[in-house]
Enzyme design. Structure first.
Site, mmCIF file in Angstrom:
data_model
loop_
_atom_site.group_PDB
_atom_site.id
_atom_site.type_symbol
_atom_site.label_atom_id
_atom_site.label_comp_id
_atom_site.label_asym_id
_atom_site.label_seq_id
_atom_site.Cartn_x
_atom_site.Cartn_y
_atom_site.Cartn_z
ATOM 1 N N HIS A 73 27.346 26.036 41.673
ATOM 2 C CA HIS A 73 28.792 26.005 41.484
ATOM 3 C C HIS A 73 29.250 24.559 41.646
ATOM 4 O O HIS A 73 28.888 23.880 42.610
ATOM 5 C CB HIS A 73 29.455 26.900 42.528
ATOM 6 C CG HIS A 73 30.924 26.718 42.642
ATOM 7 N ND1 HIS A 73 31.755 26.677 41.545
ATOM 8 C CD2 HIS A 73 31.730 26.565 43.728
ATOM 9 C CE1 HIS A 73 32.998 26.502 41.944
ATOM 10 N NE2 HIS A 73 33.013 26.427 43.269
ATOM 11 N N CYS A 97 35.109 31.765 43.410
ATOM 12 C CA CYS A 97 34.134 30.834 42.836
ATOM 13 C C CYS A 97 32.737 31.428 42.718
ATOM 14 O O CYS A 97 31.913 30.946 41.932
ATOM 15 C CB CYS A 97 34.079 29.546 43.656
ATOM 16 S SG CYS A 97 35.643 28.652 43.700
ATOM 17 N N ASN A 107 36.359 21.514 39.589
ATOM 18 C CA ASN A 107 35.969 22.846 40.046
ATOM 19 C C ASN A 107 36.651 23.881 39.157
ATOM 20 O O ASN A 107 37.859 24.081 39.242
ATOM 21 C CB ASN A 107 36.393 23.030 41.516
ATOM 22 C CG ASN A 107 35.956 24.367 42.099
ATOM 23 O OD1 ASN A 107 35.557 25.279 41.394
ATOM 24 N ND2 ASN A 107 36.062 24.482 43.414
#
Length: 323
Positions: free
Chosen positions: A250, A114, A280
């Site tokens: 993020h 990520c 996500n």
């Protein structure tokens, strides 16, 4: 004068298939209310048949190039952040290079889960600052739906697919925080925490794996590490949170986003949030949010932006840039 990597174009791509939270109610012990309360996610996009990390990355790259008014052969390099490349090799970045018709320069993938896009920005900035490239496409693209264990309600409801891209170009600045472009980067990793977020298979283990996550442990690490890396990057840039126009984090979980903003003493009105619509998307989430932020009219030329991310590894980092 100081050589800077300046954003001249941004774009994104999302698959047509939109999956609402209610989709999961038919086969999991979950609900729209449960998912929203714990993550802030309302829907996400899943790749359709024939869509891959490279095809989505290509679409995002084309949008960024169009926004910058540049042709593929004006680009020196492509750096693609992903944990879900189409094949073991070659890299998804070289596939994007071919699809764009780019016959010069170089392309490679970068893998920091990520945090991948933050790591990719740092690498692109260094390549431009050192004079090895004038223009670099930096892409984040993921098909995390391919890694899901559909019986695990703690993970499969959280992730989505998509891609975002920036075009960075070399420019000159005065060497101050007033410059446009990337002003500072801050990167970290700690492999001791591998077991709280990982995929339990891969080429050398001879099995295809699924994503595994200890959500509480990830949450415990996330806010402190994200706030600390953002502060470190701001210190390097010579700025404070009072100077920042936008945090573009993020997009993992609304509670992590809110907790990090609070620790940074930034109001949520100054945070670009897209997690409700995308879930996500791992390395794609920051460029997606940057592109959507520009599309909404939130991020404007001259704005000071801080991005930060944490992912498996653990790997985490932040970038300060002036749009």
């Amino acid at each position: 004068m100081t050589r800077r990597a300046i954003v001249t174009g941004v774009g994104h791509y999302l698959p047509d298939r939109v999956v609402e939270n209610s989709h999961f109610e038919s086969f999991l012990d979950t609900s729209d209310e449960w998912i929203r309360a714990r993550s802030g996610i309302e829907r996400r996009h899943f790749a359709t048949e024939g869509e891959t990390t490279s095809t989505m990355g290509t679409q995002a790259a084309r949008a960024a190039l169009a926004a910058a008014g540049r042709a593929p052969d004006e680009v020196d390099a492509i750096i693609l952040a992903t944990s879900t490349a189409d094949l073991t090799f070659p890299s998804a970045a070289t596939m994007v290079q071919a699809e764009l018709g780019m016959t010069r320069g170089f392309a490679f993938d970068i893998q920091a889960v990520c945090a991948g896009f933050v790591f990719a920005l740092a690498n692109a900035s260094a390549l431009i600052a050192s004079g090895q490239a004038e223009r670099i496409l930096v892409i984040g693209s993921e098909t995390f739906s391919k890694l899901m264990d559909w019986s695990d309600r703690g993970t499969c409801v959280l992730f989505g697919d998509g891609a975002g891209a920036l075009l960075l170009e070399a420019g000159e600045g005065a060497g101050t925080a007033a410059d446009r472009g990337i002003l500072a980067t801050d990167l970290h990793s700690d492999g001791r925490h591998k077991d709280i977020l990982y995929v339990d298979g891969g080429v050398s283990t001879e099995r295809v794996g699924h994503l595994r996550m200890e959500g509480r442990e990830v949450f415990r690490h996330a806010i402190d590490k994200l706030a600390a890396t953002a502060q470190s990057a701001m210190d390097k840039a010579g700025i404070t949170s009072a100077d920042v126009n936008w945090i573009v984090p993020h997009q993992a979980n609304i509670r992590i986003i809110q907790g990090t903003a609070k620790k940074m003493q930034m109001p949520m009105d100054n945070v670009v949030v897209t997690v409700q619509d995308h879930g996500n998307t791992s390395a794609a989430s920051i460029p997606l949010a940057l592109s959507v932020g520009v599309e909404r009219g939130q991020i404007r030329p001259g704005d000071l932006v801080v991005t930060e991310a944490i992912g498996g590894g653990l790997a985490w980092g932040a970038v300060v840039l002036r749009w």
